[in-house]
Write a protein that holds these residues in place. Sequence first.
Motif, PDB file in Angstrom:
ATOM      1  N   PHE A  93     -21.446 -10.564  31.089  1.00 20.08           N
ATOM      2  CA  PHE A  93     -22.413  -9.468  31.064  1.00 20.08           C
ATOM      3  C   PHE A  93     -22.081  -8.429  29.984  1.00 20.08           C
ATOM      4  O   PHE A  93     -22.977  -7.837  29.386  1.00 20.08           O
ATOM      5  CB  PHE A  93     -22.472  -8.807  32.450  1.00 20.08           C
ATOM      6  N   GLY A  94     -20.794  -8.237  29.715  1.00 20.74           N
ATOM      7  CA  GLY A  94     -20.390  -7.292  28.673  1.00 20.74           C
ATOM      8  C   GLY A  94     -20.944  -7.689  27.312  1.00 20.74           C
ATOM      9  O   GLY A  94     -21.418  -6.846  26.541  1.00 20.74           O
ATOM     10  N   TRP A 143     -25.380   1.201  29.974  1.00 21.70           N
ATOM     11  CA  TRP A 143     -24.422   0.208  30.477  1.00 21.70           C
ATOM     12  C   TRP A 143     -23.171   0.128  29.606  1.00 21.70           C
ATOM     13  O   TRP A 143     -22.079  -0.120  30.118  1.00 21.70           O
ATOM     14  CB  TRP A 143     -25.081  -1.167  30.617  1.00 21.70           C
ATOM     15  N   LYS A 145     -21.799   2.656  28.315  1.00 22.28           N
ATOM     16  CA  LYS A 145     -20.998   3.770  28.824  1.00 22.28           C
ATOM     17  C   LYS A 145     -20.348   3.425  30.160  1.00 22.28           C
ATOM     18  O   LYS A 145     -19.178   3.689  30.385  1.00 22.28           O
ATOM     19  CB  LYS A 145     -21.874   5.022  28.969  1.00 22.28           C
ATOM     20  N   ARG A 146     -21.137   2.827  31.050  1.00 17.90           N
ATOM     21  CA  ARG A 146     -20.586   2.469  32.366  1.00 17.90           C
ATOM     22  C   ARG A 146     -19.411   1.506  32.232  1.00 17.90           C
ATOM     23  O   ARG A 146     -18.394   1.655  32.892  1.00 17.90           O
ATOM     24  CB  ARG A 146     -21.657   1.786  33.221  1.00 17.90           C
ATOM     25  N   LEU A 147     -19.601   0.502  31.373  1.00 16.38           N
ATOM     26  CA  LEU A 147     -18.550  -0.522  31.262  1.00 16.38           C
ATOM     27  C   LEU A 147     -17.361   0.011  30.464  1.00 16.38           C
ATOM     28  O   LEU A 147     -16.211  -0.245  30.796  1.00 16.38           O
ATOM     29  CB  LEU A 147     -19.108  -1.794  30.622  1.00 16.38           C
ATOM     30  N   ASP A 149     -16.418   3.204  30.044  1.00 13.83           N
ATOM     31  CA  ASP A 149     -15.750   4.306  30.738  1.00 13.83           C
ATOM     32  C   ASP A 149     -15.715   4.061  32.252  1.00 13.83           C
ATOM     33  O   ASP A 149     -15.653   4.990  33.036  1.00 13.83           O
ATOM     34  CB  ASP A 149     -16.505   5.621  30.423  1.00 13.83           C
ATOM     35  N   GLY A 150     -15.775   2.813  32.660  1.00 12.59           N
ATOM     36  CA  GLY A 150     -15.788   2.493  34.091  1.00 12.59           C
ATOM     37  C   GLY A 150     -14.383   2.247  34.610  1.00 12.59           C
ATOM     38  O   GLY A 150     -13.569   3.167  34.682  1.00 12.59           O
ATOM     39  N   SER A 151     -14.093   1.007  34.937  1.00  7.77           N
ATOM     40  CA  SER A 151     -12.760   0.667  35.452  1.00  7.77           C
ATOM     41  C   SER A 151     -11.858   0.266  34.282  1.00  7.77           C
ATOM     42  O   SER A 151     -12.327   0.071  33.159  1.00  7.77           O
ATOM     43  CB  SER A 151     -12.867  -0.502  36.427  1.00  7.77           C
ATOM     44  N   GLU A 153     -10.383  -2.567  33.939  1.00  6.84           N
ATOM     45  CA  GLU A 153     -10.758  -3.935  33.553  1.00  6.84           C
ATOM     46  C   GLU A 153     -12.006  -3.940  32.666  1.00  6.84           C
ATOM     47  O   GLU A 153     -12.060  -4.605  31.632  1.00  6.84           O
ATOM     48  CB  GLU A 153     -11.027  -4.772  34.821  1.00  6.84           C
ATOM     49  N   SER A 154     -13.006  -3.145  33.071  1.00  3.07           N
ATOM     50  CA  SER A 154     -14.259  -3.163  32.309  1.00  3.07           C
ATOM     51  C   SER A 154     -14.056  -2.542  30.929  1.00  3.07           C
ATOM     52  O   SER A 154     -14.669  -2.953  29.954  1.00  3.07           O
ATOM     53  CB  SER A 154     -15.370  -2.453  33.083  1.00  3.07           C
ATOM     54  N   LYS A 157     -12.486  -5.193  28.773  1.00  2.33           N
ATOM     55  CA  LYS A 157     -13.480  -6.227  28.478  1.00  2.33           C
ATOM     56  C   LYS A 157     -14.484  -5.733  27.438  1.00  2.33           C
ATOM     57  O   LYS A 157     -14.861  -6.450  26.519  1.00  2.33           O
ATOM     58  CB  LYS A 157     -14.242  -6.598  29.758  1.00  2.33           C
TER      59      LYS A 157
ATOM     60  N   ALA B 301     -17.249  -1.452  37.890  1.00  5.00           N
ATOM     61  CA  ALA B 301     -17.263  -0.514  36.761  1.00  5.00           C
ATOM     62  C   ALA B 301     -18.329   0.553  36.982  1.00  5.00           C
ATOM     63  O   ALA B 301     -18.097   1.737  36.730  1.00  5.00           O
ATOM     64  CB  ALA B 301     -17.520  -1.259  35.459  1.00  5.00           C
ATOM     65  N   TYR B 305     -17.540   4.452  37.188  1.00  4.52           N
ATOM     66  CA  TYR B 305     -18.182   5.374  36.238  1.00  4.52           C
ATOM     67  C   TYR B 305     -18.924   6.487  36.986  1.00  4.52           C
ATOM     68  O   TYR B 305     -18.798   7.670  36.644  1.00  4.52           O
ATOM     69  CB  TYR B 305     -19.139   4.596  35.349  1.00  4.52           C
TER      70      TYR B 305
END
Lengths: 251, 320
Positions: A93-94, A143, A145-147, A149-151, A153-154, A157, B301, B305
């Motif tokens: 998905f990334g 998305w 930004k979410r990925l 600045d998320g976890s 792992e993300s 990735k 994620a 976020y």
Amino acid sequence: MNKESLYDYILTIADNCLILGQRLGELCGHGPSLETDIAGTNISLDLIGQTRSFYQYAADIEGKGKTEDDIAFLRLEKDYKNCLLVEQPNDHFGYVIGRQYLWDTFYLLFLNELQNSSDETLSAIAKKGIKEVSYHRRFSGDWVKRLGDGSEESHLKMQEVVNGLWPYVDELFDMTGVSKELIKQGIAVDLSKLRETYFKQVSALLEEATLEVPERKYFVYGGKKGVHSEYFGYLLSDLQYMQRTYPNMTW
Amino acid sequence: MSEKEIKNLEEIFEARIARDEKIEPKDWMPEKYRKTHIRQISQHAHSEIVGMLPEGNWITRAPSLRRKAALLAKVQDEAGHGLYLYSACETLGISREEMYEQLHTGKAKYSSIFNYPTLTWADMGAIGWLVDGAAIINQVPLCNTSYGPYARAMIRVCKEESFHQRQGFESLLTLCKGTPDQKNMAQDALNRWWWPSLMMFGPTDDESTHTEQSMKWKLKRKTNDELRQQFVDQTVPQAEILGITIPDPDLKWNEERGHYDFGKINWDEFWQVVKGHGPCNKQRIKDRVSAWEKGAWVRDAAIAYAEKQEKRNQEERKAS
């Protein structure tokens, strides 16, 4: 106006829409959530719609009685003029999001210029497309930004995605297939003028997403000249399967 | 609450349904009503989501841009149906995660029709014409069902399904008017999808366990056999327009009954597929589970976020 160069020019735009729409179409029902599935299908649908408008116009210009489907399905690999970025596979998905964002940002800048084209049809297609692509860019940018600045792992990735796709971004501004004459007539967009804004916008978003902006060197080019990736033949064999197996039929 | 009080509430509840009043999420309802609705609505939502897979299988190979766009739009509609059916179901106190869990572990069922493979382009037309056609017959009565959120969702679903059904028929009509290869493709699709479509109405009335209660709650208005007969009567003339043959030697008009008689359904096959041993059961669930598991890092994620954003907003609020 040189018909042939206008026809080629339309293809350098529309082939990107077709190929990215096709890539997104592979994902239907396999996304990480129902909402992202719906969004991906929706973007694919918009792109296929734009492809049809562009190809219908190209077929008119050429005047040889071809249809949008002849142009979409019956060319050889080397005759597709999309850039390498949009044919990159849906590894995860990334990659889907990264590819989408890097494309959307360019395409929105491009359509914003194309709406001022002296060619009325291209201008009209661009105006309609701007509304759709603004939404695509918001979706993909959010998305990233979410990925990014998320976890933890993300983040890792997504950085890998940006690094992996980065070599393909400069080809977006490659002028292959855009004749100087068309630019002079105000029909085509001078891509070199979009480059600076593009890198500024992308860098700003990547930074917001806590991602590193890769260095600007070692870019790869080829798609616009018809020299594609190894992935491309497989994409075409799905795309063209029916038209090749059952030629000259109405569907 | 005493037994007497519960009985009293139940009587009021049943009377409301009998008066055609809608039951809304915050209203009192018997536990059995809640459970039955969770089972049926989630099963319906799962069918929409699993149903995206056999059709999604042909998006990349659609034979024209127009058909590709129409198929994308159709599968997108199905995802939308799934979304509002899951939402309707959530109002009964179950989370989407729990529903997915039930689907992935095989605890919850979905329509067995989607356990058959889509082998040619004509299957897209056949699914629209037959499968969506059967679904509409099953679903139109649900627009008046007693549970408000489900009834409202069904109104929208039925409108879109009816468009899909016409689109499927039109797609097959194009094949049937085309070359012999195309017509054969359409006939082959009808051969494979006809009997599974008849099975979509469920077991015969004497074997159906939920019918009586479901009738009372307006989850059902007609019996399985009545609906199946309606489907056959409606579909036979359409096959005649297409000029393809329904694969049933016993199919004939019965003047006396005013209906078509049709052959015996292979119930062994029906139960085999329902019990998880159809041609694609394992593949469908594997695909759903794989999409869910591969998407875990993405969902995590998004949560991480959102939490960071919330924290930032709080800090900003404190600072100002």
